[in-house]
Motif scaffolding. Sequence first.
Motif, PDB file in Angstrom:
ATOM      1  N   UNK A 136     -53.923   6.263 -86.684  1.00 33.23           N
ATOM      2  CA  UNK A 136     -53.323   4.936 -86.780  1.00 33.23           C
ATOM      3  C   UNK A 136     -51.800   5.065 -86.746  1.00 33.23           C
ATOM      4  N   UNK A 184     -54.453  -3.995 -89.068  1.00 35.95           N
ATOM      5  CA  UNK A 184     -53.838  -4.619 -90.242  1.00 35.95           C
ATOM      6  C   UNK A 184     -52.482  -5.182 -89.832  1.00 35.95           C
ATOM      7  N   UNK A 196     -50.473  -2.358 -88.031  1.00 35.13           N
ATOM      8  CA  UNK A 196     -51.080  -1.039 -87.878  1.00 35.13           C
ATOM      9  C   UNK A 196     -51.966  -1.063 -86.642  1.00 35.13           C
ATOM     10  N   UNK A 255     -59.724   7.230 -82.142  1.00 33.82           N
ATOM     11  CA  UNK A 255     -60.637   7.098 -83.276  1.00 33.82           C
ATOM     12  C   UNK A 255     -62.042   6.783 -82.779  1.00 33.82           C
ATOM     13  N   UNK A 294     -61.961  11.719 -81.553  1.00 36.11           N
ATOM     14  CA  UNK A 294     -61.138  12.363 -82.575  1.00 36.11           C
ATOM     15  C   UNK A 294     -60.086  13.245 -81.937  1.00 36.11           C
ATOM     16  N   UNK A 334     -47.958   2.737 -86.940  1.00 30.57           N
ATOM     17  CA  UNK A 334     -47.420   1.463 -87.440  1.00 30.57           C
ATOM     18  C   UNK A 334     -46.247   1.047 -86.572  1.00 30.57           C
ATOM     19  N   UNK A 346     -44.018   4.423 -87.988  1.00 30.37           N
ATOM     20  CA  UNK A 346     -44.733   5.559 -88.590  1.00 30.37           C
ATOM     21  C   UNK A 346     -45.724   6.082 -87.557  1.00 30.37           C
ATOM     22  N   UNK A 347     -45.652   7.383 -87.302  1.00 28.33           N
ATOM     23  CA  UNK A 347     -46.475   7.944 -86.232  1.00 28.33           C
ATOM     24  C   UNK A 347     -47.923   8.146 -86.655  1.00 28.33           C
ATOM     25  N   UNK A 348     -48.127   8.702 -87.835  1.00 33.42           N
ATOM     26  CA  UNK A 348     -49.489   8.893 -88.325  1.00 33.42           C
ATOM     27  C   UNK A 348     -49.517   8.311 -89.725  1.00 33.42           C
ATOM     28  N   UNK A 349     -50.113   7.145 -89.854  1.00 32.71           N
ATOM     29  CA  UNK A 349     -49.946   6.374 -91.083  1.00 32.71           C
ATOM     30  C   UNK A 349     -50.518   7.080 -92.301  1.00 32.71           C
ATOM     31  N   UNK A 350     -51.760   7.525 -92.222  1.00 31.66           N
ATOM     32  CA  UNK A 350     -52.340   8.095 -93.435  1.00 31.66           C
ATOM     33  C   UNK A 350     -52.958   9.476 -93.258  1.00 31.66           C
ATOM     34  N   UNK A 351     -53.049   9.940 -92.043  1.00 30.38           N
ATOM     35  CA  UNK A 351     -53.624  11.266 -91.841  1.00 30.38           C
ATOM     36  C   UNK A 351     -55.142  11.295 -91.940  1.00 30.38           C
ATOM     37  N   UNK A 352     -55.767  10.150 -92.134  1.00 32.59           N
ATOM     38  CA  UNK A 352     -57.229  10.112 -92.254  1.00 32.59           C
ATOM     39  C   UNK A 352     -57.877   9.542 -91.008  1.00 32.59           C
ATOM     40  N   UNK A 353     -57.266   8.583 -90.398  1.00 27.53           N
ATOM     41  CA  UNK A 353     -57.762   8.124 -89.109  1.00 27.53           C
ATOM     42  C   UNK A 353     -56.538   7.851 -88.235  1.00 27.53           C
TER      43      UNK A 353
END
Lengths: 297, 217
Positions: free
Chosen positions: A122, A151, A158, A164, A186, A124, A113-120
């Motif tokens: 990260x 994680x 992760x 970041x 950022x 996978x 996964x390139x961008x795990x959650x879109x919030x920071x």
Amino acid sequence: MKRNIIFFVFFLLAMGILFSLPEKQTDALSGSVRDAFVVQQTGLRRLREWFRAVFSDKFELLLENRRLRIQNEKLRNEIRGYQPLQEENQELRALLKLKADSGCQLLSAELIVHDVNGWWQMIRIDKGAADGVRPDLPVISPEGLLGQTVEVSQHTADVLLLTNPKLKVAGRIGRADIFGIVHGQGVNFQGGAGYRMDFMLKDAEVSRADEVVTSGLGGVYPAGLVIGYVENVQTDASGLFQCADINPAADFKALDIVFVVLPEKSQAAPDDKSGERRIAPERSRPGAGKRSTGGRP
Amino acid sequence: MSFAVMFLALVLGIIVEQAAPFSIYIGFAKPPVLICVVAYYALNPRPVSPAEQDGRLGQAGRTSPAPLLSAAFIGGILSDSVTGLPLGISSVIFAVAGVAMHHYRDKVFSGKSVTNVVFGATLGLSMPLAINAALLFFGQSALARPETPYCLQPGILILKIIGSAVMGALLFPVIHFLLERLELLIGTRLPDPARPVRQGEGVLRRFYDDLNPDNRP
């Protein structure tokens, strides 16, 4: 109505239990859910790659193949040049009775996964605790440092990217022993990333395109991993230190295969022999970061 | 059966969310698929029992919040586990959004498709705001995780809100339609009385009714 209230009470109770679970339990729960989705995520990624391969121009592949063969030959020549130096180094170490470097292992991993959650920032990867990965291990690409594992489940990990702002790395200007703290800034509106190196001594001579490497201080990152290159230098707000904007060495947009730096051989995956190769982490010594970096600025 | 459909929808939703491409121009927003599934259950509450659905037992039209809350709870856990957010944040947000939608579903617009577009956009708009607020709050407290690596970037957040609202407006009518068709096909939901039953609809339900004589009208 009474029945509805019972359902809401049940929901609140479940949420209360969830929030009060110890961190270890929540990690285990989320880790097992993540593991359950590895196959689907890997499959979708393969499917996407297959589509790209089918519809892309094969001529592009031929060109890339030719370019890689040339690069391969150049690197082999370079290694041949290093061999006498390595032998000489070993002889001198033996004369001085220095303890040999413990060595680190690189465990190759594929991005799922390139961008795990879109919030920071990260990503996978498809290697986890079963492969010897644990939290706080450095992750690198062939170009340079990417970040560190945060994680880790049985089959995934992760990786928090260095872009970041909360991730900080002890850095050093490779050309001279100038130390500082590198952290991300950022992502900008062009999708690019940048770092900043703070707390460099005010009178230190730092110039544009200087290579920044990990200093090895702090214990998480071995010394000598390339972080980036100095873009510009200025005095910080306090007037006591210098700070510098750093161009990342790693290309975050084109990540595919990454390497987890495992500290000791015993912690590496027993079944992943193909993806491993040994590197010797450099000590914090003058001139440690003077090696060539492959045409970067 | 209804629960199985819901679980399948949530699992497919999280896979789609994770596989979706991302862009800086929408602030790295992911398509809000899971919240759309929860919203479907908020706008289409289940009768307390299948018999009541037909008006054969008890008070016809009485609805249960169980599917909505289950979808919020399971969807939230799936989402938080896969995305690395502190566990429980999304469940709370999904449940609050679902209950609010359930409460206002008859008071906003009469047109169904317009309602779905507006609700989808509202969900898309409110999700990043709610998650941002929760991360700022939970990220610093020991309730969920001692420290999340979240840093507020206002520009990215604005792009994310706009991107998520647009994707929500586009996605929710589609997800609503697909889930509705699936439920009608399986028979976990009955068609509107004004509309004749189409061929193939409710096959599994009829099969189930045939097996259980008690459920026959």
